[in-house]
Design a protein around this motif. Sequence first.
Motif, mmCIF file in Angstrom:
data_model
loop_
_atom_site.group_PDB
_atom_site.id
_atom_site.type_symbol
_atom_site.label_atom_id
_atom_site.label_comp_id
_atom_site.label_asym_id
_atom_site.label_seq_id
_atom_site.Cartn_x
_atom_site.Cartn_y
_atom_site.Cartn_z
ATOM 1 N N SER A 179 0.831 -1.208 0.000
ATOM 2 C CA SER A 179 0.000 0.000 0.000
ATOM 3 C C SER A 179 0.864 1.256 0.000
ATOM 4 C CB SER A 179 -0.922 0.010 1.220
ATOM 5 O OG SER A 179 -1.827 -1.082 1.181
ATOM 6 N N LEU A 180 1.955 1.215 0.776
ATOM 7 C CA LEU A 180 2.873 2.353 0.791
ATOM 8 C C LEU A 180 3.482 2.572 -0.588
ATOM 9 C CD1 LEU A 180 4.485 4.545 2.249
ATOM 10 C CD2 LEU A 180 6.143 2.779 2.909
ATOM 11 N N LEU A 181 3.788 1.475 -1.279
ATOM 12 C CA LEU A 181 4.376 1.576 -2.607
ATOM 13 C C LEU A 181 3.457 2.325 -3.562
ATOM 14 C CD1 LEU A 181 6.685 0.762 -4.524
ATOM 15 C CD2 LEU A 181 5.495 -1.412 -4.899
ATOM 16 N N THR A 182 2.165 2.049 -3.494
ATOM 17 C CA THR A 182 1.219 2.713 -4.396
ATOM 18 C C THR A 182 0.950 4.157 -3.989
ATOM 19 O OG1 THR A 182 -0.692 1.927 -3.114
ATOM 20 C CG2 THR A 182 0.094 0.509 -4.904
ATOM 21 N N THR A 183 1.305 4.521 -2.749
ATOM 22 C CA THR A 183 1.065 5.876 -2.252
ATOM 23 C C THR A 183 2.272 6.786 -2.465
ATOM 24 O OG1 THR A 183 -0.329 4.880 -0.543
ATOM 25 C CG2 THR A 183 0.238 7.189 -0.233
ATOM 26 N N LEU A 184 3.433 6.211 -2.757
ATOM 27 C CA LEU A 184 4.660 6.988 -2.869
ATOM 28 C C LEU A 184 4.574 8.143 -3.873
ATOM 29 C CD1 LEU A 184 7.489 4.297 -2.617
ATOM 30 C CD2 LEU A 184 6.825 6.001 -0.912
ATOM 31 N N PRO A 185 3.962 7.956 -5.064
ATOM 32 C CA PRO A 185 3.905 9.101 -5.990
ATOM 33 C C PRO A 185 3.211 10.321 -5.399
ATOM 34 C CG PRO A 185 3.414 7.072 -7.151
ATOM 35 C CD PRO A 185 3.451 6.724 -5.693
ATOM 36 N N VAL A 186 2.127 10.104 -4.660
ATOM 37 C CA VAL A 186 1.416 11.234 -4.056
ATOM 38 C C VAL A 186 2.297 11.917 -3.014
ATOM 39 C CG1 VAL A 186 -0.627 11.931 -2.773
ATOM 40 C CG2 VAL A 186 -0.779 10.095 -4.453
ATOM 41 N N LEU A 209 -7.992 13.657 -8.782
ATOM 42 C CA LEU A 209 -8.815 12.698 -8.046
ATOM 43 C C LEU A 209 -9.591 11.813 -9.010
ATOM 44 C CD1 LEU A 209 -10.965 13.487 -4.933
ATOM 45 C CD2 LEU A 209 -11.951 12.205 -6.822
ATOM 46 N N HIS A 210 -10.217 12.430 -10.009
ATOM 47 C CA HIS A 210 -10.931 11.643 -11.013
ATOM 48 C C HIS A 210 -9.976 10.663 -11.700
ATOM 49 C CE1 HIS A 210 -14.914 13.652 -11.209
ATOM 50 N NE2 HIS A 210 -14.245 14.713 -10.788
ATOM 51 N N VAL A 219 -8.908 7.705 -9.450
ATOM 52 C CA VAL A 219 -10.004 6.738 -9.299
ATOM 53 C C VAL A 219 -10.155 5.899 -10.565
ATOM 54 C CG1 VAL A 219 -12.512 6.504 -9.066
ATOM 55 C CG2 VAL A 219 -11.251 8.075 -7.572
ATOM 56 N N MET A 220 -10.089 6.544 -11.725
ATOM 57 C CA MET A 220 -10.266 5.798 -12.972
ATOM 58 C C MET A 220 -9.157 4.775 -13.163
ATOM 59 S SD MET A 220 -11.788 8.568 -15.711
ATOM 60 C CE MET A 220 -10.311 9.581 -15.733
ATOM 61 N N PHE A 221 -7.905 5.185 -12.961
ATOM 62 C CA PHE A 221 -6.798 4.258 -13.168
ATOM 63 C C PHE A 221 -6.721 3.201 -12.069
ATOM 64 C CE2 PHE A 221 -4.948 7.953 -15.603
ATOM 65 C CZ PHE A 221 -5.134 7.358 -16.841
ATOM 66 N N GLY A 222 -7.202 3.542 -10.874
ATOM 67 C CA GLY A 222 -7.122 2.595 -9.779
ATOM 68 C C GLY A 222 -8.289 1.632 -9.674
ATOM 69 N N TRP A 223 -9.491 2.049 -10.126
ATOM 70 C CA TRP A 223 -10.686 1.271 -9.840
ATOM 71 C C TRP A 223 -11.520 0.878 -11.052
ATOM 72 C CZ3 TRP A 223 -11.490 -1.234 -5.548
ATOM 73 C CH2 TRP A 223 -10.891 -0.779 -4.367
ATOM 74 N N LEU A 272 -2.154 16.109 -3.004
ATOM 75 C CA LEU A 272 -2.593 15.759 -1.654
ATOM 76 C C LEU A 272 -4.110 15.627 -1.597
ATOM 77 C CD1 LEU A 272 -0.406 17.838 0.834
ATOM 78 C CD2 LEU A 272 -0.524 15.353 0.604
ATOM 79 N N LEU A 273 -4.807 16.567 -2.230
ATOM 80 C CA LEU A 273 -6.268 16.494 -2.307
ATOM 81 C C LEU A 273 -6.700 15.247 -3.068
ATOM 82 C CD1 LEU A 273 -9.141 17.675 -2.061
ATOM 83 C CD2 LEU A 273 -8.654 19.058 -4.080
ATOM 84 N N ALA A 274 -6.020 14.957 -4.167
ATOM 85 C CA ALA A 274 -6.412 13.833 -5.016
ATOM 86 C C ALA A 274 -6.228 12.494 -4.332
ATOM 87 C CB ALA A 274 -5.602 13.862 -6.315
ATOM 88 N N ALA A 275 -5.279 12.415 -3.399
ATOM 89 C CA ALA A 275 -4.974 11.129 -2.757
ATOM 90 C C ALA A 275 -6.176 10.546 -2.032
ATOM 91 C CB ALA A 275 -3.813 11.304 -1.782
ATOM 92 N N ALA A 276 -7.089 11.415 -1.598
ATOM 93 C CA ALA A 276 -8.262 10.916 -0.882
ATOM 94 C C ALA A 276 -9.221 10.172 -1.796
ATOM 95 C CB ALA A 276 -8.995 12.085 -0.217
ATOM 96 N N GLY A 277 -9.182 10.445 -3.100
ATOM 97 C CA GLY A 277 -10.166 9.884 -4.016
ATOM 98 C C GLY A 277 -10.205 8.368 -4.059
ATOM 99 N N PRO A 278 -9.117 7.702 -4.438
ATOM 100 C CA PRO A 278 -9.156 6.235 -4.510
ATOM 101 C C PRO A 278 -9.465 5.593 -3.167
ATOM 102 C CG PRO A 278 -7.223 7.106 -5.627
ATOM 103 C CD PRO A 278 -7.839 8.254 -4.891
ATOM 104 N N PHE A 279 -8.972 6.204 -2.074
ATOM 105 C CA PHE A 279 -9.223 5.650 -0.751
ATOM 106 C C PHE A 279 -10.709 5.686 -0.412
ATOM 107 C CE2 PHE A 279 -9.498 6.216 3.910
ATOM 108 C CZ PHE A 279 -8.892 5.025 4.317
ATOM 109 N N VAL A 280 -11.333 6.844 -0.615
ATOM 110 C CA VAL A 280 -12.756 6.983 -0.288
ATOM 111 C C VAL A 280 -13.604 6.104 -1.206
ATOM 112 C CG1 VAL A 280 -14.709 8.597 -0.281
ATOM 113 C CG2 VAL A 280 -12.498 9.285 0.673
ATOM 114 N N VAL A 281 -13.289 6.095 -2.490
ATOM 115 C CA VAL A 281 -14.042 5.255 -3.426
ATOM 116 C C VAL A 281 -13.900 3.786 -3.051
ATOM 117 C CG1 VAL A 281 -14.053 4.402 -5.810
ATOM 118 C CG2 VAL A 281 -14.082 6.860 -5.353
ATOM 119 N N GLY A 282 -12.701 3.374 -2.632
ATOM 120 C CA GLY A 282 -12.515 1.989 -2.203
ATOM 121 C C GLY A 282 -13.366 1.647 -0.993
ATOM 122 N N LEU A 283 -13.441 2.574 -0.036
ATOM 123 C CA LEU A 283 -14.279 2.340 1.141
ATOM 124 C C LEU A 283 -15.750 2.229 0.753
ATOM 125 C CD1 LEU A 283 -12.747 4.770 3.807
ATOM 126 C CD2 LEU A 283 -12.476 2.291 3.666
#
Length: 401
Positions: A46-53, A219-220, A223-227, A340-351
């Motif tokens: 998970s940390l690996l996927t968060t490193l770019p942000v 953020l969009h 989410v698109m690339f992640g989900w 930083l704002l965008a990082a919340a997108g995939p996390f919230v969508v995943g939840l």
Amino acid sequence: MSRRGGWLFLVGLVLLSFNLRPAAVSVGPVLAEVRDGLSLSAPEASLLTTLPVLAFAVFGALAPGAAARGGLHRVTLVALVAVVVGLAGRAVTGSGLVFLALSLLAVAGMAMANVLMPSLVKRHAPERIGAVTAVYSTALAIGLTSALLLTVPLSEALGGWRGGLGAWAVLAGLALLPWLLLARHDRVAPTPGGPITVAQVARTRLGLAMAAFFGVQSLHAYVMFGWFAQLWRDAGYSPAAAGALVGLLAGVSIPLSWLLPPLLARSHHQRRVLLPVISCYPLAYVGLLVAPGAGAVLWAVLAGIGACTFPLILTLIGLRARTAEGTAALSAFTQSAGYLLAAAGPFVVGLLYDATGEWTIPLTLLLVLVVPMLGLATWLSGPRLLEDELEQHAARRSAPA
């Protein structure tokens, strides 16, 4: 610069741009193999996927100051060296922690170079911002799409995930050549009144609006690339077909990244370019709500057109400052705060997806988030310049009470 120097810069910019996105996205297609090969835990993955942000938030913000002290081209060269060393080193290490550290080095270099590109365009081509932004944003799109589609075939051809990831280091190494020449011509001169800082940009309405615009757009995209591959798998597509649809979504931006930035730069009514592009997002999301499987190709194309807001924002960064230094500071704040704002997108969508087991609420959330994008695009279409806002801010502070 001379004509020869201009061509050298364009070649360097294209090679640099092509090699920035693989540092961030090439691991994703072979993440399972990397985890098995290095025994990475779930938190480490998970940390690996968060490193770019994290890299954009921290190292991107440092780029303007480093360029002001060390020279714009020299810092870009050092950033590219970090990308090459990080990509090459992580392909041969047997340690999970070293892999994470070298991945951080690679994406840190990527973040700094990415922030400096609008400033480089402002320095070398102030009268052709739209055209040159089109060149490098197209190269970014090609690099992104290539890393998503080619890492697995490269891994299969080169004996495993190490070969697949290492191939991107070789390509990035080739990009060093023009920057070795460009860095020799840096001349660092003091900026009248001192350099424009990220903190100063953060106190302007323009800076805040640009960061919010960039953040919601990213953020969009995250989410698109992640989900969206999972969304299409849930709609009945095979993993390979779902991945191909995401590749189509990314690939749409290749021709449009070439066409749209010059159109925006030439337009006297920039909202007429921005708003139709952004409006493709709700069309795609409504389509995915109604018929995610039957119209998948159309929805992927529409979502890909919406994602072309990204090169348009890069163009706006160059158009909303007078100087290369101002452009660098605006770019740093826009991208650092925006990511930083965008990082919340995939996390919230995943939840939301985990909680509901379906895509209605996540897609509805994305639909709602189109509204502030449209408002910000309209406001930012006005004739605004960073230096003007900074001068007005300074005048207000110095005025007698």
